[in-house]
Design an enzyme around this catalytic site. Structure first.
Site, mmCIF file in Angstrom:
data_model
loop_
_atom_site.group_PDB
_atom_site.id
_atom_site.type_symbol
_atom_site.label_atom_id
_atom_site.label_comp_id
_atom_site.label_asym_id
_atom_site.label_seq_id
_atom_site.Cartn_x
_atom_site.Cartn_y
_atom_site.Cartn_z
ATOM 1 N N THR A 102 0.831 -1.208 0.000
ATOM 2 C CA THR A 102 0.000 0.000 0.000
ATOM 3 C C THR A 102 0.863 1.255 0.000
ATOM 4 O O THR A 102 0.491 2.259 -0.570
ATOM 5 C CB THR A 102 -0.955 0.042 1.203
ATOM 6 O OG1 THR A 102 -0.236 -0.387 2.344
ATOM 7 C CG2 THR A 102 -2.158 -0.829 0.961
ATOM 8 N N GLY A 103 2.034 1.165 0.636
ATOM 9 C CA GLY A 103 2.993 2.270 0.580
ATOM 10 C C GLY A 103 2.422 3.607 0.996
ATOM 11 O O GLY A 103 1.994 3.791 2.111
ATOM 12 N N CYS A 104 2.340 4.495 0.020
ATOM 13 C CA CYS A 104 2.232 5.898 0.388
ATOM 14 C C CYS A 104 0.852 6.478 0.167
ATOM 15 O O CYS A 104 0.073 6.000 -0.647
ATOM 16 C CB CYS A 104 3.235 6.661 -0.423
ATOM 17 S SG CYS A 104 3.624 5.810 -1.946
ATOM 18 N N ILE A 105 0.608 7.519 0.917
ATOM 19 C CA ILE A 105 -0.699 8.158 0.913
ATOM 20 C C ILE A 105 -0.580 9.529 0.237
ATOM 21 O O ILE A 105 0.220 10.323 0.644
ATOM 22 C CB ILE A 105 -1.192 8.385 2.364
ATOM 23 C CG1 ILE A 105 -0.889 7.173 3.223
ATOM 24 C CG2 ILE A 105 -2.634 8.750 2.348
ATOM 25 C CD1 ILE A 105 -1.496 5.891 2.777
ATOM 26 N N LEU B 194 7.784 8.987 -5.603
ATOM 27 C CA LEU B 194 6.501 8.546 -6.152
ATOM 28 C C LEU B 194 6.587 8.434 -7.682
ATOM 29 O O LEU B 194 7.432 9.069 -8.296
ATOM 30 C CB LEU B 194 5.405 9.554 -5.791
ATOM 31 C CG LEU B 194 5.117 9.713 -4.307
ATOM 32 C CD1 LEU B 194 4.143 10.857 -4.083
ATOM 33 C CD2 LEU B 194 4.556 8.427 -3.740
#
Lengths: 105, 410
Positions: A102-105, B194
């Site tokens: 899920t890692g990052c938001i 990212l």
């Protein structure tokens, strides 16, 4: 996927991003075949990471983050980028038959 | 006499103390709050300091001003939390506090030391952060007289506090250099781990376009290995190098050291919680609000605010022997400054990514979601007043804690 796809993978279900849909259907042989399809030949160092990812998933229901892997195994961040080029946590989860971290938001 | 102990008097801790002081009978309950710093920081304001819009005086006020008189405020470091013993040890006078309920609100902190070379040589000379008053103020001094060159903005790793702030910084920098008449002499590069400008796909596409419109180069999937301060460049694990004249870094974020010392945290010192109830996964009388938890939502004041109502209800239910309600949906809401007195607003939760529409009144707004508008900018500028005067005190705000789909286009 640069290499030829192993017949072993033909009966395995993947999602659109190439992650196995059923982590329970995974076997080490399937793991090797996925790695091969990604152009990675698995060594003992890879297996340290893959086995840890499997354990962690069994315990928490989530694939581990990169930081969790490097904190819990002898493999450090620099090495893991060499072992699993690109996104190491993502690639390791893919080979370990787990979903996308899920890692990052 | 029973004790509710709150660790941390930032946004989450202060709001919790104010609310619980209203609900708990002072003849039965003592409320204690501990923090090491006497100052309360309006953290959303840090972003404006490098560009001279705010100064440090605009973002700092004494913590005590925001707490009701019946709450005991202790200024001290925390030595150790012993959740199996319901006990916390403070460093000040070796005081030991026994609690019935513990609320952890110790937040998240910058750890620039996690990146090799970051704090060597160039730190606060041509390497700056803007997530601290000192860093933002030092950057202001640097930018005021800068003649131009290459500015690299780098996010070290996720998660970070206020994940939109790096983009806001870039949009404001673009505006600031235009104002100073040197935009043509400045190259801006955004290097992020990212795959795109932001974490959520729809917003990432829109924000990515805004970067290219402003001639800002996006270097995606850049996982920094080290800062080479001698050569003024950053290097990634896959051996990409980006030279800089000034590096604006968003360092690794981690929970408080005391969480690690006390064996209560995950690999980044965040406390594992039930993401819908905010109760600790291991101790039923330990609860967490805001950035200190591992809940997979944004680390931001708006999130702590949306958690507040649910936390308070669940604490009160638990005190009455009732089960907590799984009501927290990960709701986050961020004003994004886009420069030239405009802004964007995004609203999302665990399951639904930011969508276009109007907020908070469906169809009317006044705020536009996922779209630049001057009203969004003024909303953000007004928010500082709301923060100090309404939000910290835990007063009613005109927003629902749970996200609404009304007025949004999916």
């Amino acid at each position: 996927m640069t290499n030829q796809i192993s017949p072993l993978l033909q009966s395995v279900e993947f999602d659109a991003e190439g992650f196995m849909t059923d982590p329970n259907a995974w076997t080490p042989e399937i793991g090797s075949a996925i790695a091969q399809a990604l152009g990675i030949t698995l060594t003992d160092r890879h297996w340290l990471v893959i086995n840890f990812a499997r354990q962690e998933f069994a315990a928490t229901g989530q694939p581990p983050t990169l930081r969790k892997i490097t904190k819990s195994t002898p493999v450090d961040t620099k090495e893991i980028y060499q072992l699993f080029p690109g996104g190491p946590a993502k690639t390791a989860a893919r080979i370990a038959g787990l979903g996308k971290p899920t890692g990052c938001i | 006499m029973k004790t509710l102990l709150i660790l941390g008097a930032g946004t989450g801790g202060t709001m919790t103390a104010n609310q619980m002081a209203r609900h708990l009978d002072p003849t039965e309950w003592k409320i204690i709050i501990v923090d090491r710093d006497e100052n309360h920081y309006y953290q959303p304001g840090f972003l404006f300091i490098p560009f001279g819009i705010y100064t440090s005086g605009d973002v700092i006020k004494p913590k005590r001003n925001f707490l009701p008189p019946q709450v005991e405020m202790i200024f001290s470091d925390i030595e150790l939390i012993e959740p199996d013993e319901n006990r916390v040890r403070l460093t000040r006078q070796n005081r030991v506090i026994h609690y019935d309920y513990l609320v952890i609100a110790t937040g998240t902190h910058l750890v620039p030391e996690e990146t090799p070379g970051m704090v060597d040589g160039g730190w606060r000379k041509n390497v700056f952060d803007f997530y601290s008053v000192d860093g933002a103020t030092a950057l202001n001094r640097f930018l005021k007289f800068w003649k131009g060159g290459r500015m690299v903005v780098n996010v070290v790793e996720m998660p970070i506090k206020c994940p939109v702030a790096p983009l806001e910084f870039i949009f404001l920098a673009d505006w600031f250099f235009h104002q100073r008449g040197i935009r043509d002499k400045v190259e801006i590069i955004f290097a992020t781990p990212l795959p795109g400008a932001f974490t959520k796909p729809r917003a990432s596409a829109i924000l990515g376009n805004m970067l290219s419109e402003r001639q800002i180069r996006l270097e995606s999937e850049f996982n920094i290995m080290e800062v080479d301060a001698g050569n003024n460049l950053i290097r990634s694990y896959d051996n990409r190098e980006i030279p800089y004249d000034v590096l604006v870094t968003v360092p690794t974020n981690m929970g408080a050291d005391v969480i690690e010392r006390s064996g209560m945290g995950d690999e980044l010192n965040y406390v594992p919680v039930n993401k819908h109830t905010l109760q600790s996964q291991r101790w039923e009388n330990v609860w967490v609000i805001g950035d200190a938890s591992n809940a997979p939502t944004s680390k931001a004041g708006s999130v702590a605010h949306f958690q507040l109502e649910i936390l308070i209800e669940n604490l009160l239910r638990h005190m009455e022997g009732l089960d907590p309600l799984p009501k927290f949906d990960g709701h986050a809401n961020c004003f994004i400054e886009s420069g030239f007195e405009k802004g964007i607003l995004i609203d999302f939760n665990y399951d639904v990514e930011p969508l276009p529409g109007k907020f908070p009144l469906p169809g009317f707004g006044p705020f536009s979601l996922l779209k630049e508008s001057p009203v969004n900018h003024w909303g953000k500028m007004m928010f500082r007043w709301i923060y100090w005067n309404v939000l910290l005190k835990g007063e009613e705000m005109p927003f629902e804690s749970q996200m609404s789909m009304a007025g949004k286009w999916s």
